[in-house]
Design a protein around this motif. Structure first.
Motif, PDB file in Angstrom:
ATOM      1  N   SER A  97     -42.979  90.021 -21.328  1.00 57.93           N
ATOM      2  CA  SER A  97     -41.541  89.846 -21.282  1.00 57.93           C
ATOM      3  C   SER A  97     -41.095  89.145 -22.543  1.00 57.93           C
ATOM      4  CB  SER A  97     -41.148  89.007 -20.075  1.00 57.93           C
ATOM      5  OG  SER A  97     -39.757  88.786 -20.042  1.00 57.93           O
ATOM      6  N   GLY A  98     -40.182  89.764 -23.263  1.00 57.82           N
ATOM      7  CA  GLY A  98     -39.738  89.203 -24.524  1.00 57.82           C
ATOM      8  C   GLY A  98     -39.765  90.284 -25.571  1.00 57.82           C
ATOM      9  N   THR A  99     -39.164  90.052 -26.651  1.00 54.81           N
ATOM     10  CA  THR A  99     -39.014  91.092 -27.663  1.00 54.81           C
ATOM     11  C   THR A  99     -40.120  91.057 -28.706  1.00 54.81           C
ATOM     12  OG1 THR A  99     -37.539  89.637 -28.902  1.00 54.81           O
ATOM     13  CG2 THR A  99     -36.523  91.220 -27.405  1.00 54.81           C
ATOM     14  N   SER A 100     -40.673  89.885 -28.946  1.00 52.11           N
ATOM     15  CA  SER A 100     -41.622  89.786 -30.049  1.00 52.11           C
ATOM     16  C   SER A 100     -43.012  90.228 -29.661  1.00 52.11           C
ATOM     17  CB  SER A 100     -41.682  88.350 -30.570  1.00 52.11           C
ATOM     18  OG  SER A 100     -42.275  87.512 -29.596  1.00 52.11           O
ATOM     19  N   GLY A 101     -43.348  90.079 -28.400  1.00 49.25           N
ATOM     20  CA  GLY A 101     -44.691  90.447 -27.977  1.00 49.25           C
ATOM     21  C   GLY A 101     -45.716  89.378 -28.296  1.00 49.25           C
ATOM     22  N   SER A 102     -45.325  88.335 -28.937  1.00 44.17           N
ATOM     23  CA  SER A 102     -46.278  87.261 -29.205  1.00 44.17           C
ATOM     24  C   SER A 102     -45.765  85.992 -28.564  1.00 44.17           C
ATOM     25  CB  SER A 102     -46.438  87.060 -30.712  1.00 44.17           C
ATOM     26  OG  SER A 102     -45.228  86.638 -31.277  1.00 44.17           O
ATOM     27  N   SER A 103     -46.686  85.212 -28.091  1.00 46.75           N
ATOM     28  CA  SER A 103     -46.350  83.972 -27.402  1.00 46.75           C
ATOM     29  C   SER A 103     -45.424  84.202 -26.228  1.00 46.75           C
ATOM     30  CB  SER A 103     -45.693  82.970 -28.369  1.00 46.75           C
ATOM     31  OG  SER A 103     -46.543  82.683 -29.437  1.00 46.75           O
ATOM     32  N   ASP A 104     -45.445  85.381 -25.653  1.00 44.02           N
ATOM     33  CA  ASP A 104     -44.626  85.667 -24.493  1.00 44.02           C
ATOM     34  C   ASP A 104     -45.496  85.795 -23.258  1.00 44.02           C
ATOM     35  OD1 ASP A 104     -42.623  87.669 -26.599  1.00 44.02           O
ATOM     36  OD2 ASP A 104     -42.054  85.764 -25.708  1.00 44.02           O
ATOM     37  N   THR A 105     -44.883  85.567 -22.125  1.00 40.21           N
ATOM     38  CA  THR A 105     -45.634  85.570 -20.885  1.00 40.21           C
ATOM     39  C   THR A 105     -45.925  86.985 -20.421  1.00 40.21           C
ATOM     40  OG1 THR A 105     -44.644  83.479 -20.244  1.00 40.21           O
ATOM     41  CG2 THR A 105     -45.578  84.819 -18.487  1.00 40.21           C
ATOM     42  N   GLN A 106     -47.104  87.181 -19.885  1.00 40.28           N
ATOM     43  CA  GLN A 106     -47.479  88.465 -19.326  1.00 40.28           C
ATOM     44  C   GLN A 106     -47.320  88.378 -17.807  1.00 40.28           C
ATOM     45  OE1 GLN A 106     -51.338  91.304 -19.755  1.00 40.28           O
ATOM     46  NE2 GLN A 106     -50.715  90.285 -21.620  1.00 40.28           N
ATOM     47  N   TYR A 107     -46.561  89.320 -17.238  1.00 47.24           N
ATOM     48  CA  TYR A 107     -46.309  89.368 -15.804  1.00 47.24           C
ATOM     49  C   TYR A 107     -47.060  90.540 -15.203  1.00 47.24           C
ATOM     50  CZ  TYR A 107     -42.513  86.145 -16.873  1.00 47.24           C
ATOM     51  OH  TYR A 107     -41.798  85.066 -17.306  1.00 47.24           O
ATOM     52  N   PHE A 108     -47.508  90.340 -13.968  1.00 45.51           N
ATOM     53  CA  PHE A 108     -48.329  91.347 -13.323  1.00 45.51           C
ATOM     54  C   PHE A 108     -47.632  91.960 -12.119  1.00 45.51           C
ATOM     55  CE2 PHE A 108     -52.433  91.225 -15.398  1.00 45.51           C
ATOM     56  CZ  PHE A 108     -52.305  90.090 -16.180  1.00 45.51           C
TER      57      PHE A 108
ATOM     58  N   VAL B  37     -52.963  82.160 -11.609  1.00 45.09           N
ATOM     59  CA  VAL B  37     -53.379  81.833 -10.251  1.00 45.09           C
ATOM     60  C   VAL B  37     -53.003  82.975  -9.326  1.00 45.09           C
ATOM     61  CG1 VAL B  37     -51.221  80.567  -9.788  1.00 45.09           C
ATOM     62  CG2 VAL B  37     -53.251  80.106  -8.396  1.00 45.09           C
ATOM     63  N   GLN B  38     -53.854  83.207  -8.346  1.00 46.33           N
ATOM     64  CA  GLN B  38     -53.562  84.227  -7.339  1.00 46.33           C
ATOM     65  C   GLN B  38     -53.772  83.610  -5.962  1.00 46.33           C
ATOM     66  OE1 GLN B  38     -55.762  87.934  -7.662  1.00 46.33           O
ATOM     67  NE2 GLN B  38     -54.016  89.033  -6.797  1.00 46.33           N
ATOM     68  N   TYR B  39     -52.664  83.338  -5.280  1.00 44.62           N
ATOM     69  CA  TYR B  39     -52.730  82.838  -3.923  1.00 44.62           C
ATOM     70  C   TYR B  39     -52.995  84.006  -2.983  1.00 44.62           C
ATOM     71  CZ  TYR B  39     -50.513  78.815  -6.108  1.00 44.62           C
ATOM     72  OH  TYR B  39     -50.228  77.762  -6.933  1.00 44.62           O
ATOM     73  N   GLN B  42     -50.882  87.333  -2.555  1.00 39.72           N
ATOM     74  CA  GLN B  42     -49.799  87.325  -3.543  1.00 39.72           C
ATOM     75  C   GLN B  42     -50.306  87.902  -4.858  1.00 39.72           C
ATOM     76  OE1 GLN B  42     -47.509  83.735  -3.971  1.00 39.72           O
ATOM     77  NE2 GLN B  42     -47.852  83.140  -1.843  1.00 39.72           N
ATOM     78  N   ARG B  43     -49.388  88.256  -5.721  1.00 42.50           N
ATOM     79  CA  ARG B  43     -49.803  88.812  -6.989  1.00 42.50           C
ATOM     80  C   ARG B  43     -50.220  87.721  -7.960  1.00 42.50           C
ATOM     81  NH1 ARG B  43     -44.707  91.949  -9.115  1.00 42.50           N
ATOM     82  NH2 ARG B  43     -44.555  92.418  -6.896  1.00 42.50           N
ATOM     83  N   LEU B  44     -50.922  88.141  -8.974  1.00 53.31           N
ATOM     84  CA  LEU B  44     -51.349  87.231 -10.031  1.00 53.31           C
ATOM     85  C   LEU B  44     -50.117  86.682 -10.751  1.00 53.31           C
ATOM     86  CD1 LEU B  44     -54.088  86.362 -11.337  1.00 53.31           C
ATOM     87  CD2 LEU B  44     -53.714  88.194 -12.983  1.00 53.31           C
ATOM     88  N   GLN B  45     -50.096  85.384 -10.966  1.00 53.09           N
ATOM     89  CA  GLN B  45     -48.942  84.787 -11.641  1.00 53.09           C
ATOM     90  C   GLN B  45     -49.403  83.710 -12.615  1.00 53.09           C
ATOM     91  OE1 GLN B  45     -46.671  81.954  -8.899  1.00 53.09           O
ATOM     92  NE2 GLN B  45     -47.843  83.158  -7.395  1.00 53.09           N
ATOM     93  N   LEU B  46     -48.587  83.528 -13.629  1.00 57.98           N
ATOM     94  CA  LEU B  46     -48.897  82.525 -14.638  1.00 57.98           C
ATOM     95  C   LEU B  46     -48.704  81.128 -14.060  1.00 57.98           C
ATOM     96  CD1 LEU B  46     -49.515  81.915 -17.665  1.00 57.98           C
ATOM     97  CD2 LEU B  46     -47.040  81.837 -17.996  1.00 57.98           C
ATOM     98  N   LEU B  47     -49.707  80.279 -14.269  1.00 63.31           N
ATOM     99  CA  LEU B  47     -49.588  78.888 -13.855  1.00 63.31           C
ATOM    100  C   LEU B  47     -49.116  78.038 -15.042  1.00 63.31           C
ATOM    101  CD1 LEU B  47     -50.011  76.715 -11.690  1.00 63.31           C
ATOM    102  CD2 LEU B  47     -52.369  76.507 -12.477  1.00 63.31           C
ATOM    103  N   LEU B  48     -49.853  78.114 -16.137  1.00 66.66           N
ATOM    104  CA  LEU B  48     -49.410  77.404 -17.324  1.00 66.66           C
ATOM    105  C   LEU B  48     -50.092  77.975 -18.565  1.00 66.66           C
ATOM    106  CD1 LEU B  48     -51.945  75.339 -18.062  1.00 66.66           C
ATOM    107  CD2 LEU B  48     -50.940  73.949 -16.300  1.00 66.66           C
ATOM    108  N   ARG B  49     -49.545  77.605 -19.706  1.00 63.48           N
ATOM    109  CA  ARG B  49     -50.053  78.067 -20.992  1.00 63.48           C
ATOM    110  C   ARG B  49     -50.127  76.888 -21.928  1.00 63.48           C
ATOM    111  NH1 ARG B  49     -45.280  82.073 -22.711  1.00 63.48           N
ATOM    112  NH2 ARG B  49     -46.605  82.279 -24.539  1.00 63.48           N
ATOM    113  N   HIS B  50     -51.065  76.910 -22.821  1.00 66.15           N
ATOM    114  CA  HIS B  50     -51.324  75.688 -23.589  1.00 66.15           C
ATOM    115  C   HIS B  50     -50.184  75.349 -24.533  1.00 66.15           C
ATOM    116  CE1 HIS B  50     -52.523  77.991 -27.225  1.00 66.15           C
ATOM    117  NE2 HIS B  50     -52.301  76.850 -27.858  1.00 66.15           N
ATOM    118  N   TYR B  86     -57.699  81.998 -12.718  1.00 69.23           N
ATOM    119  CA  TYR B  86     -58.271  82.703 -13.863  1.00 69.23           C
ATOM    120  C   TYR B  86     -57.819  82.042 -15.156  1.00 69.23           C
ATOM    121  CZ  TYR B  86     -59.270  86.667 -10.749  1.00 69.23           C
ATOM    122  OH  TYR B  86     -59.731  87.472  -9.740  1.00 69.23           O
ATOM    123  N   CYS B  87     -58.767  81.799 -16.020  1.00 68.81           N
ATOM    124  CA  CYS B  87     -58.460  81.376 -17.372  1.00 68.81           C
ATOM    125  C   CYS B  87     -58.395  82.629 -18.245  1.00 68.81           C
ATOM    126  CB  CYS B  87     -59.558  80.434 -17.868  1.00 68.81           C
ATOM    127  SG  CYS B  87     -59.298  79.759 -19.513  1.00 68.81           S
TER     128      CYS B  87
END
Lengths: 117, 110
Positions: A97-108, B37-39, B42-50, B86-87
């Motif tokens: 999600s985002g326009t740059s494709g870098s440092s953006d979150t990946q959603y599943f 994290v996947q509860y 539920q679907r896989l979701q972002l918990l945090l990023r460095h 998942y890391c």
């Protein structure tokens, strides 16, 4: 964040047949990916779905087995061809999600659980 | 090549105990590290990023480039933290694709 839906949510198929999985996103996204999660294992990237051009496959995955379409910025399909029991997995679509494709979150997406008999 | 290692398949702790989920990576450049994290059901979701350097649901993770680690920590585990963690690593050099570790199941017992 992007909202992703997948169809079907699960299916049971006979060996030798093919199944097409759809991934729909509620907004335009630049990058879409397809992953496989085999039983008891982690996620493995199959390919990057490129809009308007052929998908980019990872090592070990080929277009003949996993053809991918991406006709626009909100939709993609993955076909699992000539299935065998070893293809039994969860198949997941993801987007950046985002326009740059870098440092953006990946959603599943929620995943498609495929069982091949 | 990029690689992410999560040495523990299962981590079982009591409620209120500290939690540390281990993650080591191999990559020569400057990666981005994530915890997903996947509860249950539920679907896989972002918990945090460095790069965000934030705390989510009481979890934190610090990127240690010297040790090539990105361990996930929480001082006091809660039952609702039970899930698969998942890391994952991505790098601009590889088109920002995610490489996942094998995952660690966290079970918090009451």
């Amino acid at each position: 964040s992007a909202v992703i839906s997948q169809k079907p949510s699960r299916d049971i198929c006979q060996r030798g047949t093919s199944l097409t999985i759809q991934c729909q996103v509620d907004s335009q996204v630049t990058m879409m990916f397809w992953y496989r999660q085999q039983p008891g294992q982690s996620l493995t990237l199959i390919a990057t779905a490129n809009q308007g051009s052929e998908a980019t496959y990872e090592s070990g995955f080929v277009i003949d087995k996993f053809p991918i379409s991406r006709p626009n910025l909100t939709f993609s399909t993955l076909t699992v061809s000539n299935m065998s029991p070893e293809d039994s997995s969860i198949y997941l679509c993801s987007v950046v999600s985002g326009t740059s494709g870098s440092s953006d979150t990946q959603y599943f997406g929620p995943g498609t659980r495929l069982t091949v008999l | 090549a990029q690689r992410v290692t999560q040495p523990e398949k299962l981590l079982s702790v009591f409620k209120g105990a500290p939690v540390e989920l281990k993650c080591n990576y191999s990559y020569s450049g400057s990666p981005e590290l994530f915890w997903y994290v996947q509860y249950s059901r539920q679907r896989l979701q972002l918990l945090l990023r460095h790069i965000s350097r934030e705390s989510i649901k009481g979890f934190t993770a610090d990127l240690n480039k010297g040790e090539t680690s990105f361990h996930l920590k929480k001082p006091f585990a809660q039952e609702e933290d039970s899930a698969m963690y998942y890391c994952a690593l991505s790098a601009a050099q590889y088109g920002n694709k995610l490489v996942f570790g094998a995952g660690t199941i966290l079970r918090v017992k009451s």
